[in-house]
Design a protein around this motif. Structure first.
Motif, PDB file in Angstrom:
ATOM      1  N   ARG A  76      10.397  -5.769  -2.575  1.00 40.83           N
ATOM      2  CA  ARG A  76      11.365  -4.780  -2.096  1.00 40.83           C
ATOM      3  C   ARG A  76      12.007  -4.023  -3.252  1.00 40.83           C
ATOM      4  O   ARG A  76      12.261  -2.818  -3.156  1.00 40.83           O
ATOM      5  CB  ARG A  76      12.434  -5.481  -1.270  1.00 40.83           C
ATOM      6  N   TRP A  77      12.260  -4.710  -4.349  1.00 41.32           N
ATOM      7  CA  TRP A  77      12.976  -4.075  -5.444  1.00 41.32           C
ATOM      8  C   TRP A  77      12.085  -3.116  -6.226  1.00 41.32           C
ATOM      9  O   TRP A  77      12.595  -2.184  -6.864  1.00 41.32           O
ATOM     10  CB  TRP A  77      13.582  -5.144  -6.355  1.00 41.32           C
ATOM     11  N   CYS A  78      10.784  -3.300  -6.163  1.00 41.26           N
ATOM     12  CA  CYS A  78       9.871  -2.299  -6.740  1.00 41.26           C
ATOM     13  C   CYS A  78      10.027  -0.970  -5.998  1.00 41.26           C
ATOM     14  O   CYS A  78      10.124   0.095  -6.624  1.00 41.26           O
ATOM     15  CB  CYS A  78       8.425  -2.777  -6.638  1.00 41.26           C
ATOM     16  N   ALA A  79      10.043  -1.048  -4.677  1.00 41.88           N
ATOM     17  CA  ALA A  79      10.234   0.163  -3.884  1.00 41.88           C
ATOM     18  C   ALA A  79      11.605   0.769  -4.150  1.00 41.88           C
ATOM     19  O   ALA A  79      11.753   1.995  -4.267  1.00 41.88           O
ATOM     20  CB  ALA A  79      10.062  -0.143  -2.401  1.00 41.88           C
ATOM     21  N   GLY A  80      12.634  -0.082  -4.280  1.00 40.92           N
ATOM     22  CA  GLY A  80      13.974   0.412  -4.564  1.00 40.92           C
ATOM     23  C   GLY A  80      14.070   1.071  -5.927  1.00 40.92           C
ATOM     24  O   GLY A  80      14.720   2.117  -6.092  1.00 40.92           O
ATOM     25  N   ALA A  81      13.426   0.482  -6.933  1.00 42.87           N
ATOM     26  CA  ALA A  81      13.447   1.057  -8.282  1.00 42.87           C
ATOM     27  C   ALA A  81      12.746   2.409  -8.306  1.00 42.87           C
ATOM     28  O   ALA A  81      13.225   3.358  -8.950  1.00 42.87           O
ATOM     29  CB  ALA A  81      12.785   0.101  -9.274  1.00 42.87           C
TER      30      ALA A  81
ATOM     31  N   CYS B 296       0.822  -1.210   0.000  1.00 42.19           N
ATOM     32  CA  CYS B 296       0.000   0.000   0.000  1.00 42.19           C
ATOM     33  C   CYS B 296       0.859   1.264   0.000  1.00 42.19           C
ATOM     34  O   CYS B 296       0.554   2.237  -0.688  1.00 42.19           O
ATOM     35  CB  CYS B 296      -0.928   0.002   1.216  1.00 42.19           C
ATOM     36  N   LYS B 297       1.927   1.257   0.784  1.00 44.79           N
ATOM     37  CA  LYS B 297       2.802   2.425   0.822  1.00 44.79           C
ATOM     38  C   LYS B 297       3.516   2.626  -0.512  1.00 44.79           C
ATOM     39  O   LYS B 297       3.715   3.771  -0.961  1.00 44.79           O
ATOM     40  CB  LYS B 297       3.809   2.292   1.967  1.00 44.79           C
ATOM     41  N   PHE B 298       3.904   1.544  -1.152  1.00 45.42           N
ATOM     42  CA  PHE B 298       4.498   1.648  -2.482  1.00 45.42           C
ATOM     43  C   PHE B 298       3.516   2.264  -3.470  1.00 45.42           C
ATOM     44  O   PHE B 298       3.851   3.200  -4.206  1.00 45.42           O
ATOM     45  CB  PHE B 298       4.940   0.266  -2.970  1.00 45.42           C
ATOM     46  N   LEU B 299       2.295   1.763  -3.499  1.00 45.18           N
ATOM     47  CA  LEU B 299       1.292   2.282  -4.421  1.00 45.18           C
ATOM     48  C   LEU B 299       0.973   3.740  -4.126  1.00 45.18           C
ATOM     49  O   LEU B 299       0.839   4.561  -5.038  1.00 45.18           O
ATOM     50  CB  LEU B 299       0.019   1.435  -4.351  1.00 45.18           C
ATOM     51  N   ARG B 300       0.857   4.071  -2.842  1.00 45.13           N
ATOM     52  CA  ARG B 300       0.549   5.458  -2.469  1.00 45.13           C
ATOM     53  C   ARG B 300       1.657   6.402  -2.917  1.00 45.13           C
ATOM     54  O   ARG B 300       1.392   7.490  -3.439  1.00 45.13           O
ATOM     55  CB  ARG B 300       0.323   5.546  -0.960  1.00 45.13           C
TER      56      ARG B 300
ATOM     57  N   LYS C 189      10.775   4.291   1.700  1.00 42.93           N
ATOM     58  CA  LYS C 189      11.726   3.682   2.631  1.00 42.93           C
ATOM     59  C   LYS C 189      11.019   2.656   3.509  1.00 42.93           C
ATOM     60  O   LYS C 189      11.549   1.563   3.761  1.00 42.93           O
ATOM     61  CB  LYS C 189      12.383   4.756   3.491  1.00 42.93           C
ATOM     62  N   ALA C 190       9.822   3.007   3.979  1.00 47.25           N
ATOM     63  CA  ALA C 190       9.058   2.054   4.779  1.00 47.25           C
ATOM     64  C   ALA C 190       8.693   0.824   3.960  1.00 47.25           C
ATOM     65  O   ALA C 190       8.822  -0.316   4.427  1.00 47.25           O
ATOM     66  CB  ALA C 190       7.796   2.728   5.324  1.00 47.25           C
ATOM     67  N   ALA C 191       8.238   1.050   2.724  1.00 49.07           N
ATOM     68  CA  ALA C 191       7.869  -0.076   1.865  1.00 49.07           C
ATOM     69  C   ALA C 191       9.059  -0.993   1.634  1.00 49.07           C
ATOM     70  O   ALA C 191       8.933  -2.224   1.701  1.00 49.07           O
ATOM     71  CB  ALA C 191       7.336   0.444   0.531  1.00 49.07           C
ATOM     72  N   LYS C 192      10.201  -0.407   1.384  1.00 47.10           N
ATOM     73  CA  LYS C 192      11.397  -1.215   1.119  1.00 47.10           C
ATOM     74  C   LYS C 192      11.762  -2.070   2.336  1.00 47.10           C
ATOM     75  O   LYS C 192      12.204  -3.216   2.192  1.00 47.10           O
ATOM     76  CB  LYS C 192      12.557  -0.299   0.740  1.00 47.10           C
ATOM     77  N   SER C 193      11.559  -1.527   3.518  1.00 48.90           N
ATOM     78  CA  SER C 193      11.890  -2.287   4.727  1.00 48.90           C
ATOM     79  C   SER C 193      10.850  -3.348   5.058  1.00 48.90           C
ATOM     80  O   SER C 193      11.161  -4.364   5.682  1.00 48.90           O
ATOM     81  CB  SER C 193      12.042  -1.328   5.922  1.00 48.90           C
ATOM     82  N   LEU C 194       9.608  -3.129   4.631  1.00 47.47           N
ATOM     83  CA  LEU C 194       8.518  -4.046   4.964  1.00 47.47           C
ATOM     84  C   LEU C 194       8.363  -5.182   3.957  1.00 47.47           C
ATOM     85  O   LEU C 194       7.957  -6.294   4.318  1.00 47.47           O
ATOM     86  CB  LEU C 194       7.202  -3.272   5.039  1.00 47.47           C
ATOM     87  N   LEU C 195       8.668  -4.921   2.701  1.00 44.84           N
ATOM     88  CA  LEU C 195       8.400  -5.887   1.642  1.00 44.84           C
ATOM     89  C   LEU C 195       9.479  -6.956   1.568  1.00 44.84           C
ATOM     90  O   LEU C 195      10.645  -6.708   1.877  1.00 44.84           O
ATOM     91  CB  LEU C 195       8.306  -5.171   0.296  1.00 44.84           C
ATOM     92  N   SER C 196       9.084  -8.114   1.127  1.00 40.81           N
ATOM     93  CA  SER C 196      10.036  -9.197   0.925  1.00 40.81           C
ATOM     94  C   SER C 196      10.733  -9.017  -0.418  1.00 40.81           C
ATOM     95  O   SER C 196      10.253  -8.316  -1.309  1.00 40.81           O
ATOM     96  CB  SER C 196       9.319 -10.548   0.953  1.00 40.81           C
TER      97      SER C 196
ATOM     98  N   SER D 194      21.644   0.523  -8.169  1.00 41.55           N
ATOM     99  CA  SER D 194      22.615  -0.576  -8.103  1.00 41.55           C
ATOM    100  C   SER D 194      22.056  -1.763  -7.337  1.00 41.55           C
ATOM    101  O   SER D 194      22.270  -2.920  -7.720  1.00 41.55           O
ATOM    102  CB  SER D 194      23.913  -0.091  -7.448  1.00 41.55           C
ATOM    103  N   GLU D 195      21.343  -1.504  -6.266  1.00 38.63           N
ATOM    104  CA  GLU D 195      20.758  -2.605  -5.498  1.00 38.63           C
ATOM    105  C   GLU D 195      19.750  -3.386  -6.330  1.00 38.63           C
ATOM    106  O   GLU D 195      19.694  -4.622  -6.258  1.00 38.63           O
ATOM    107  CB  GLU D 195      20.104  -2.059  -4.224  1.00 38.63           C
ATOM    108  N   VAL D 196      18.960  -2.675  -7.116  1.00 35.95           N
ATOM    109  CA  VAL D 196      17.975  -3.357  -7.966  1.00 35.95           C
ATOM    110  C   VAL D 196      18.683  -4.167  -9.052  1.00 35.95           C
ATOM    111  O   VAL D 196      18.360  -5.341  -9.287  1.00 35.95           O
ATOM    112  CB  VAL D 196      17.015  -2.332  -8.592  1.00 35.95           C
ATOM    113  N   ILE D 197      19.646  -3.547  -9.709  1.00 34.20           N
ATOM    114  CA  ILE D 197      20.363  -4.221 -10.790  1.00 34.20           C
ATOM    115  C   ILE D 197      21.107  -5.452 -10.273  1.00 34.20           C
ATOM    116  O   ILE D 197      21.130  -6.509 -10.936  1.00 34.20           O
ATOM    117  CB  ILE D 197      21.338  -3.239 -11.464  1.00 34.20           C
TER     118      ILE D 197
END
Length: 467
Positions: A215-220, A146-150, A195-202, A240-243
């Motif tokens: 997690r990588w969606c939030a990172g991208a 939800c946080k990613f989408l928002r 940042k919250a989404a990245k920490s919460l998502l697998s 770089s983390e996503v790649i």
């Protein structure tokens, strides 16, 4: 914002079984226990809580909005990638970069549905936080989605409108009379959400396809956001983390926009019967008529000789008045026949854009060999000569120009990139005064707030240049 009174009811409707949209949508294959779950009880059951969040994805995918086709089309015709060959006044407003405040497309595509989905994410985040029945793992995953989408929704809002109301709650009476919030405050909120989404998502996707956030969606999206903010080191780090995550690989040209694309970081899965992508419905011509949206001569000429993308992602149609080139990244229009197959998903985030984001960030940081390598990853896939071979000593300013050129021919008519790139690189007035000299004024860099919203909420002040 006047629609807030009906949104909670809308949210509850979204948790109905998948058959309300399509009989084959794997995204929504989560059962609702008994059809009677309402209110806070929705988030005390893992199935209905999951279905509520997945309903937001489905709602976004089933309408024309910035995340589902509209940004790809209207943002592109607003600048210099597409021409409009039709006669509808409201679409023509976008084409001549002179949007009237009473343009209903502005209201029904770019404003109202976005706030509807934001309200739904708020409701889900609140319900998940108050739930004592869900496992922490499930709560984290759903809250992160939800946080990613928002964040994604707000990012599109500020790039089009500038200051916008920052709605964080489900208190509709307060939200209806909310003034605009400064872009800086909204940006900080977006960063907090991501940042919250990245920490919460697998790291793993919670769905079979890449149609739910990991997690990588939030990172991208963070990489794209830091690029927009010119925070180069942070953009480099997130990209770089996503790649380096190992999930993603550049696909062959013909496979980039298919449902199984290994290049996809985040896609929207079509959920309406007979539909593949909204983009194809808008951009691929039907019958014998000319394309409603066609490539501009400047975009067509931007492709280098031998570029595989021009052959693979651009179609051509001859009608009595001439030859028209059109966007052919997505190919499957509406099909209600018994032979219908769901094969294409809308690309929201994909690896090529992240390579180009990192190339831009590294150029700004003075890491030119690394930037060239990232740029060449995309050029090699397109069948083009490598910069590392042809021009290894290229200076930073020329490399930066080549990267922007590559972004145009790689990401054309896709998710609004061209408009957003011109704005964040401070080139939009220069380009548009040349492209549309009879219409463009500098206040056109922002779109108007819909007049209907200002009538309902006098605290919503209009952008400069609009009445």
């Amino acid at each position: 914002m006047n629609r807030m009174k009906i949104i909670l009811k809308y949210l509850l409707l979204m948790i109905l079984p998948a058959s309300c949209w399509t009989g084959c949508a794997k995204l929504l294959d989560v059962p609702v226990p008994d059809g009677k779950t309402t209110g806070r009880e929705v988030f005390n059951n893992k199935d209905s809580a999951t279905a509520a969040v997945l309903g937001i994805y489905a709602a976004i995918s089933s309408t024309n909005n910035p995340l589902s086709g509209a940004a790809s089309v209207f943002n592109s015709v607003y600048v210099d990638d597409l021409i409009y060959t039709g006669s509808q006044r409201q679409i023509n407003d976008f084409y001549v970069s002179n949007i009237a405040t009473d343009n209903t497309l502005l209201q029904t595509i770019f404003w109202a549905p976005v706030y509807k989905y934001i309200y739904s994410t708020n409701a889900c985040i609140k319900g998940l936080a108050e739930s004592d029945e869900l496992t922490s793992e499930l709560k984290n995953q759903l809250t992160g989605e939800c946080k990613f989408l928002r964040a994604l929704l707000y990012f599109n809002l500020i790039r089009c409108f500038g200051d916008v109301p920052l709605v964080q709650s489900t208190l509709y009476m307060e939200n209806e009379q909310m003034p605009r919030t400064s872009v800086g405050q909204v940006e900080n909120f977006i960063i907090e959400d991501l940042k919250a989404a990245k920490s919460l998502l697998s790291s793993a996707y919670p769905s079979a396809d890449r149609v739910r956030a990991n997690r990588w969606c939030a990172g991208a999206l963070l990489a794209e956001f830091y690029l927009y903010r010119k925070e180069w080191a942070l953009a480099d780090k997130e990209a770089s983390e996503v790649i380096n995550a190992g999930y993603y690989h550049l696909e062959d040209i013909e496979k980039v926009f298919l449902s199984g694309s290994k290049e996809a970081i985040f896609q929207l899965q079509p959920v309406l019967i007979g539909h593949n992508t909204m983009e194809a419905n808008w951009l691929v011509p039907s019958g014998t008529g000319r394309p409603v949206f066609a490539l501009t001569t400047s975009l067509s000429a931007a492709f280098e000789s031998g570029d595989k993308r021009k052959k693979g992602w651009i179609g051509s149609k001859t009608v009595s008045s001439g030859i028209y080139e059109y966007v052919f990244k997505y190919r499957q229009r509406l099909d209600f026949s018994s032979n219908f197959k769901l094969t294409e998903f809308s690309a929201v985030l994909r690896l090529a854009a992240i390579y180009l984001a990192r190339a831009e960030a590294r150029t700004a940081l003075g890491q030119l060999p690394d930037a060239i390598n990232d740029l060449d990853m995309v050029r090699q896939r397109a069948g083009l000569p490598l910069i590392a071979v042809e021009y290894p000593s290229i200076p930073a300013n020329e490399l930066a120009e080549k990267i922007q050129h590559e972004r145009r021919v790689e990401l054309f008519a896709e998710f609004g990139y061209r408009l957003y790139d011109l704005k964040r690189t401070d080139r939009i007035n220069e380009v548009m005064k040349t492209t549309k000299p009879d219409h463009w004024v500098e206040t056109d860099t922002l779109w108007p707030i819909p007049a209907s919203e200002i009538m309902l909420n006098p605290l919503l002040l209009q952008n400069k240049g609009y009445k």
